[in-house]
Design a protein around this motif. Structure first.
Motif, PDB file in Angstrom:
ATOM      1  N   SER A  72      15.325   8.443  41.939  1.00  0.00           N
ATOM      2  CA  SER A  72      14.182   7.407  42.510  1.00  0.00           C
ATOM      3  C   SER A  72      13.252   7.016  41.927  1.00  0.00           C
ATOM      4  O   SER A  72      12.661   5.837  41.758  1.00  0.00           O
ATOM      5  N   GLU A  73      12.839   8.133  40.616  1.00  0.00           N
ATOM      6  CA  GLU A  73      11.686   7.706  39.789  1.00  0.00           C
ATOM      7  C   GLU A  73      11.815   8.486  38.504  1.00  0.00           C
ATOM      8  O   GLU A  73      12.333   9.862  38.775  1.00  0.00           O
ATOM      9  N   ALA A  74      11.534   7.999  37.503  1.00  0.00           N
ATOM     10  CA  ALA A  74      11.481   8.741  36.267  1.00  0.00           C
ATOM     11  C   ALA A  74      10.574   8.058  35.280  1.00  0.00           C
ATOM     12  O   ALA A  74       9.909   7.117  35.227  1.00  0.00           O
ATOM     13  N   VAL A  75      10.457   8.797  34.302  1.00  0.00           N
ATOM     14  CA  VAL A  75       9.441   8.446  33.189  1.00  0.00           C
ATOM     15  C   VAL A  75      10.257   8.661  31.776  1.00  0.00           C
ATOM     16  O   VAL A  75      11.257   9.511  31.799  1.00  0.00           O
ATOM     17  N   ARG A 182      15.528   6.002  25.976  1.00  0.00           N
ATOM     18  CA  ARG A 182      16.329   4.842  26.931  1.00  0.00           C
ATOM     19  C   ARG A 182      16.077   5.362  28.320  1.00  0.00           C
ATOM     20  O   ARG A 182      15.253   6.438  28.536  1.00  0.00           O
ATOM     21  N   SER A 183      15.994   4.419  29.221  1.00  0.00           N
ATOM     22  CA  SER A 183      15.780   4.687  30.575  1.00  0.00           C
ATOM     23  C   SER A 183      16.653   5.744  31.339  1.00  0.00           C
ATOM     24  O   SER A 183      17.950   5.279  31.265  1.00  0.00           O
ATOM     25  N   PRO A 184      16.110   6.851  32.009  1.00  0.00           N
ATOM     26  CA  PRO A 184      17.092   7.811  32.548  1.00  0.00           C
ATOM     27  C   PRO A 184      17.854   7.259  33.852  1.00  0.00           C
ATOM     28  O   PRO A 184      18.836   7.715  34.363  1.00  0.00           O
ATOM     29  N   ILE A 185      17.120   6.163  34.517  1.00  0.00           N
ATOM     30  CA  ILE A 185      17.672   5.513  35.858  1.00  0.00           C
ATOM     31  C   ILE A 185      17.797   4.176  35.696  1.00  0.00           C
ATOM     32  O   ILE A 185      16.915   3.511  34.872  1.00  0.00           O
ATOM     33  N   ALA A 186      18.409   3.317  36.524  1.00  0.00           N
ATOM     34  CA  ALA A 186      18.267   1.931  37.023  1.00  0.00           C
ATOM     35  C   ALA A 186      17.184   1.807  37.752  1.00  0.00           C
ATOM     36  O   ALA A 186      17.062   2.503  38.866  1.00  0.00           O
ATOM     37  N   THR A 190       7.875  -0.119  36.181  1.00  0.00           N
ATOM     38  CA  THR A 190       6.388  -0.355  36.950  1.00  0.00           C
ATOM     39  C   THR A 190       5.141  -0.121  36.220  1.00  0.00           C
ATOM     40  O   THR A 190       4.280  -0.756  36.399  1.00  0.00           O
ATOM     41  N   GLU A 191       5.409   0.564  35.067  1.00  0.00           N
ATOM     42  CA  GLU A 191       4.201   0.740  34.058  1.00  0.00           C
ATOM     43  C   GLU A 191       4.618   1.036  32.877  1.00  0.00           C
ATOM     44  O   GLU A 191       5.844   1.453  32.435  1.00  0.00           O
ATOM     45  N   VAL A 192       3.715   0.417  31.818  1.00  0.00           N
ATOM     46  CA  VAL A 192       4.051   0.683  30.234  1.00  0.00           C
ATOM     47  C   VAL A 192       2.691   1.023  29.514  1.00  0.00           C
ATOM     48  O   VAL A 192       1.988   0.051  29.204  1.00  0.00           O
ATOM     49  N   PRO A 206       3.493   9.139  29.963  1.00  0.00           N
ATOM     50  CA  PRO A 206       4.672   8.474  29.640  1.00  0.00           C
ATOM     51  C   PRO A 206       4.610   7.242  28.823  1.00  0.00           C
ATOM     52  O   PRO A 206       3.375   6.740  28.913  1.00  0.00           O
ATOM     53  N   ILE A 207       5.583   6.988  27.973  1.00  0.00           N
ATOM     54  CA  ILE A 207       5.275   5.454  27.709  1.00  0.00           C
ATOM     55  C   ILE A 207       5.881   4.480  28.743  1.00  0.00           C
ATOM     56  O   ILE A 207       5.171   3.345  28.623  1.00  0.00           O
ATOM     57  N   ALA A 208       6.598   4.826  29.520  1.00  0.00           N
ATOM     58  CA  ALA A 208       6.792   3.667  30.573  1.00  0.00           C
ATOM     59  C   ALA A 208       7.235   4.770  31.912  1.00  0.00           C
ATOM     60  O   ALA A 208       7.857   5.794  31.581  1.00  0.00           O
ATOM     61  N   ARG A 209       7.210   4.071  33.088  1.00  0.00           N
ATOM     62  CA  ARG A 209       7.703   4.607  34.144  1.00  0.00           C
ATOM     63  C   ARG A 209       8.488   3.667  35.031  1.00  0.00           C
ATOM     64  O   ARG A 209       8.463   2.481  34.852  1.00  0.00           O
TER      65      ARG A 209
END
Length: 358
Positions: A72-75, A182-186, A190-192, A206-209
């Motif tokens: 449900s959430e990844a960084v 790359r994004s671990p999930i679809a 929410t943040e960069v 994180p670089i992005a959330r």
């Protein structure tokens, strides 16, 4: 002149009688008799109440919280210090699993790859030389110090190779140059919190959330083991959704059970950190809702006194108590639809005529 007094004397008794008659109360009419229903004793000292399907029971509610999971959430974090070359997303962007988030260069990866390549080349040469020296050593044509020097070089390059391999394996990257993170999930970015050109270390955050609309789990504490056959839903200020029981264990405190739930595959959960789990009782055939006072106890068993709407007699029917819901009880019993149960089983038991089922 003497006749008037004698006349008054003669009519005085008549006037007195008339005055006495006028002072008497008139004879009152007889009061109507009270209706027979007001005087008659009640037909029974308890009520007969119709059973209802268990689906009409109010659900039980327990506090619950929404848990974030790896689904449900990844960084997105560089595994090693990295120079940020470009960013591919902004907050609010929707991404699929594996979509590019950023491009970086990692000097430590380039060094490790170069060290690994150099160590492999050096080891190949040194091992060939060691084989040659082994032949000469048997014929005593080479000094032992020369053999030892080659062995030492083999050990040094082997250690360099192990360190380089550990860096590459730990980073999960097999090539140098510009690396795509790359994004671990679809989900939705929410943040960069990163800036182009900066050197970003893992401890910098994180670089992005990325947050997914699915994949959450719900945790709740129950006073007893969740009932078999029950259905569940999660309700919060943001809405409600059906959920399914995943697992349950006794609570670490020894009081009650910890239970975990999740929505159907692909279903979105309300955007709230806390809410309530609603337990909907089993509503299958033979499961009924009756007043809690209608359930009597006899030893370890439970019973109700029941009859049909058309029947004059009553029967004592054994029941299995599923749970008590406020002023009602949910029971499993062989009761016909439309059956009536006595609100007071102790008094209703006096009407049982032979114990036959209704």
């Amino acid at each position: 002149m003497h006749r008037v007094p004698s006349l008054l004397v003669s009519i005085a008794p008549v006037i007195a009688l008339s005055m006495l008659a006028g002072c008497r109360e008139p004879a009152s009419e007889p009061s109507p008799a009270p209706p027979a229903s007001a005087c008659a004793p009640p037909s029974s000292s308890f009520a007969w109440i119709a059973v209802r399907p268990a689906s009409e029971a109010s659900p039980e509610e327990y506090p619950a919280r929404l848990l974030r999971t790896s689904a449900s959430e990844a960084v997105v974090v560089p595994p090693l210090p990295a120079r940020l070359v470009s960013l591919a997303v902004r907050p609010g962007d929707t991404v699929s699993q594996g979509d590019p988030i950023a491009r970086v260069v990692m000097p430590e990866i380039d060094v490790a790859l170069a060290t690994l390549t150099g160590a492999d080349s050096a080891l190949a040469i040194l091992r060939r030389r060691r084989t040659q020296l082994g032949l000469l050593e048997r014929e005593r044509l080479v000094q032992a110090s020369e053999v030892a020097a080659v062995d030492l070089e083999i050990a040094r390059h082997s250690a360099d190779r192990l360190r380089a391999s550990a860096v590459i394996t730990g980073a999960g990257i097999s090539r140098g140059g510009t690396i795509v993170l790359r994004s671990p999930i679809a989900g939705v970015v929410t943040e960069v919190p990163a800036t182009l050109g900066e050197l970003r270390r893992p401890e910098d955050g994180p670089i992005a959330r990325v947050r997914s609309r699915v994949g959450q789990r719900i945790e709740a504490t129950f006073p007893a083991r969740p009932a078999e056959g029950a259905t569940y839903s999660f309700r919060s200020a943001a809405g409600s959704a059906p959920i399914a029981l995943v697992n349950q264990v006794p609570a670490p405190t020894g009081l009650g059970y910890l239970a975990w739930f999740e929505p159907p595959a692909g279903a979105e959960m309300p955007a709230a950190a806390e809410g309530r789990v609603l337990v909907h009782s089993p509503a299958g055939a033979g499961t009924w809702l009756v007043p809690a006072t209608a359930v009597g106890a006899r030893g370890p068993g439970r019973f109700v006194v029941a009859r049909t709407r058309s029947g004059a007699g009553a029967a004592l029917v054994p029941v299995e108590l599923v749970r008590v819901a406020n002023a009602d009880a949910i029971v499993r019993a062989a009761l016909p639809e439309g059956a009536l149960v006595a609100s007071d089983p102790a008094r209703g038991e006096g009407l049982v005529d032979g114990g036959a089922r209704p």
